[in-house]
Design an enzyme around this catalytic site. Structure first.
Site, PDB file in Angstrom:
ATOM      1  CB  SER A  60      -0.912   0.020   1.237  1.00 24.44           C
ATOM      2  OG  SER A  60      -1.588   1.255   1.352  1.00 24.44           O
ATOM      3  CG  HIS A  61       0.519   4.504  -2.734  1.00 30.69           C
ATOM      4  ND1 HIS A  61       0.039   3.425  -3.444  1.00 30.69           N
ATOM      5  CD2 HIS A  61       1.227   5.256  -3.613  1.00 30.69           C
ATOM      6  CE1 HIS A  61       0.425   3.536  -4.707  1.00 30.69           C
ATOM      7  NE2 HIS A  61       1.150   4.633  -4.829  1.00 30.69           N
ATOM      8  CB  SER A  62      -1.158   4.545   3.666  1.00 29.88           C
ATOM      9  OG  SER A  62      -1.301   4.706   5.053  1.00 29.88           O
ATOM     10  CB  SER A 109       2.658   3.753  -8.353  1.00 31.72           C
ATOM     11  OG  SER A 109       2.138   4.178  -7.118  1.00 31.72           O
TER      12      SER A 109
END
Length: 230
Positions: free
Chosen positions: A9-11, A70
């Site tokens: 995840s981006h987070s 991404s």
């Protein structure tokens, strides 16, 4: 051994939270969070994903779930660099619901391909595959030919909350059957939760397909056992 899961995840908080949630339904499945950048910012880290893959070796395969575009690219790059990419599968599934479905399937002993399909079946795109099921009491399932129906009373105190919905959806998504529960898709955790079915509610289950009877047995077994809850 079970299939192991990686969350990209981006987070960092989202990855950790998704793993924490799924672990409530699948305590025996190793899940590794690979969220955020190495310095704690929003984004993805190739090094983190590579490390997660290294931590996940030694099981019955690895399935990777991602959030945004991404993250998929980062995961694909990691697969290209890993020593044995054939043992790592990338699932095209929503992160949270897909992870829960995959975790429940892995907890039930499904192989890596079936776990991947269980995650992807949340979208309705995964081709189902067999997985272990329970048995229900004699006479509680009726049917003829490929179609089966059953009625089961919820006996667990909390009724159809997240954990029971995840167990039903995760198991059904790994079976070759189309199943509805009170008219909604039995392989969708979200749809099952919208039923808001409390203790004492009846679940009317209908199933079609080669694994229809097994699907009825699976749902009925879970309900009659109270999903392992009080």
């Amino acid at each position: 051994m079970t299939v192991r899961l990686i969350v990209v995840s981006h987070s960092e908080k989202i990855a950790d939270g998704a793993v924490e949630l799924a672990a409530q339904m699948a305590p025996d499945v190793l899940m590794v969070a690979a969220g955020g950048t190495a310095d704690g910012r929003i984004g993805t880290s190739l090094e983190k994903v590579m490390s997660a893959i290294d931590q996940s070796t030694g099981g019955d395969g690895v399935v990777v779930l991602t959030d945004l575009g991404s993250a998929v690219l980062t995961a694909e790059s990691a697969l290209e660099l890993t020593a044995d990419p054939s043992g790592v599968l990338l699932a095209d599934a929503p992160l949270v619901e897909g992870l829960v479905a995959a975790a429940v399937a892995a907890q039930g002993g499904a192989d890596a391909e079936a776990v991947k399909r269980a995650a992807e079946a949340v979208y309705g795109s995964g081709a189902p595959a067999p997985s272990p099921v329970s048995s229900v009491a004699e006479g509680s399932v009726t049917g003829a030919g490929p179609e089966f129906t059953g009625d089961f009373e919820l006996i667990n105190q909390a009724g159809m909350h997240a954990r029971p919905a995840a167990k039903i959806a995760g198991g059904l998504s790994a079976l070759n059957a189309e199943v509805t529960v009170n008219g909604v898709d039995g392989a969708s955790m979200t749809s099952l939760m919208t039923l808001a079915a409390g203790k004492g509610s009846m679940l009317h289950v209908e199933a079609w397909g080669p694994d229809a009877e097994r699907a009825l047995n699976y749902v009925g077994g879970l309900v009659q056992a109270g999903f392992g809850e009080p």
